[in-house]
Design a protein around this motif. Structure first.
Motif, short mmCIF file in Angstrom:
data_model
loop_
_atom_site.label_atom_id
_atom_site.label_comp_id
_atom_site.label_asym_id
_atom_site.label_seq_id
_atom_site.Cartn_x
_atom_site.Cartn_y
_atom_site.Cartn_z
N GLU A 51 0.69 -1.16 0.00
CA GLU A 51 -0.11 -0.09 0.14
C GLU A 51 0.75 1.31 0.18
OE1 GLU A 51 -3.79 1.92 2.37
OE2 GLU A 51 -2.57 0.36 3.39
N LEU A 95 -7.33 -3.12 -2.77
CA LEU A 95 -6.56 -2.24 -2.33
C LEU A 95 -5.89 -1.36 -3.43
CD1 LEU A 95 -4.59 -0.76 -0.16
CD2 LEU A 95 -2.87 -2.71 -0.77
N CYS A 96 -5.69 -2.08 -4.50
CA CYS A 96 -5.26 -1.27 -5.84
C CYS A 96 -6.08 -0.41 -6.01
CB CYS A 96 -4.86 -2.37 -6.68
SG CYS A 96 -2.88 -2.97 -6.44
N LEU A 99 -6.47 2.74 -4.46
CA LEU A 99 -5.39 3.76 -4.93
C LEU A 99 -5.43 4.13 -6.45
CD1 LEU A 99 -2.44 1.46 -3.20
CD2 LEU A 99 -3.82 3.65 -2.37
#
Length: 287
Positions: A51, A95-96, A99
């Motif tokens: 992260e 998570l990606c 982001l």
């Protein structure tokens, strides 16, 4: 290259748990506000490390595209996130997406900058122990020889395939699903294939311990650079950064590797490698 032309760049094996590698990542900057960055796996060993690094890069580059390595998939005792196998991979994909980083589960983007257009395909394929030394006719024999000689990948202890019965079974499913998806692409577009593991076995021939190749890829992808009209193939994992050519297709191994490895080289790791537009006068086997 002009300030606003942009380039398709690539790097892998950042291994940011090492302080010296974190410093390398902190120093990465695009040369143009239109630069894309392909990250071919092994960013870190914990979710928090992944992260931190991908978040920093996503803030700097116009687009970041990630393909997972084996280290991201480790369920390490040091990681508060103890998800295993597919659940861990899906957690990283989520998570990606938070982001703004593209993954193998997202629509493949098209690079339309210099050297394009090209379909950029991040892949997640794993390995199946089919890259075995001569005389070892089965995966079981190859694995037994690895244990006998003490050359065993940490994946055997930390990369869990749940709910698949084995990593080879997970690999077979990923290969079949990805091949069907690539076959359904617009055939007019060349591809840039981005995978943590090499798609062909040849780059593993120079490994110090050849038996380690069984954790490096699969025979199932041996023709993918031809089959799917690759303009370039990007990979990492081997920690042997170089440019090679197979069937006229440029393969770029773009890993940073561990500090103990890159400190021995005459040139320390710098910025990412340019994939498109293709570099001029690239030596066949040098970086």
């Amino acid at each position: 290259m002009g300030e606003d032309d942009g380039a398709l760049l690539a790097i892998s094996d950042l291994h940011v748990r090492h302080a010296d590698n974190r410093a390398i990542v902190e120093a990465l900057r695009p040369e143009s506000p239109r630069d894309w960055l392909l990250v071919a796996g092994d960013v870190g060993d914990t979710v928090a490390q992944v992260e931190w690094a991908l978040g920093l890069l996503a803030d700097r580059f116009a687009r970041v595209v990630w393909a997972p390595g084996n280290h991201e998939l480790w369920t390490s005792p040091a990681d508060p996130v103890q998800l295993r196998g597919v659940a861990r991979y899906e957690h990283l994909v989520d998570l990606c997406r938070r982001l703004g980083v593209l993954t193998p589960e997202d629509p493949y983007p098209v690079w339309r900058g210099p050297g394009g257009p090209a379909l950029v395909a991040p892949l997640f394929l794993l390995y199946d122990h089919s890259w075995r030394p001569d005389g070892l006719d089965t995966p079981e024999a190859a694995l037994a020889e690895a244990y006998r000689t003490g050359v065993v990948c940490t994946d055997e202890f930390l990369l869990q395939p749940d709910p698949y019965p084995s990593r080879a079974a997970w690999c077979a499913d990923r290969v079949a699903t990805t091949a069907a998806r690539l076959a359904a692409r617009d055939p007019a577009l060349p591809t840039v294939l981005v995978n943590h593991f090499p798609l062909v076995r040849e780059p593993t021939r120079i490994l110090r311990y050849p038996i380690f190749a069984q954790w490096c890829g699969t025979e199932a992808t041996a023709d993918w650079h031809r089959r799917f009209a690759a303009a370039a193939v990007v990979y990492g994992h081997l920690h042997i950064p170089r440019t090679t050519w197979y069937d006229g297709v440029r393969f770029e191994e773009v890993s940073v590797g561990y500090p103990r490895e890159w400190r021995k080289r005459s040139v320390r790791p710098g910025g990412p490698r340019r994939i498109l537009p293709a570099p001029e006068r690239t030596p066949p086997t040098a970086w």
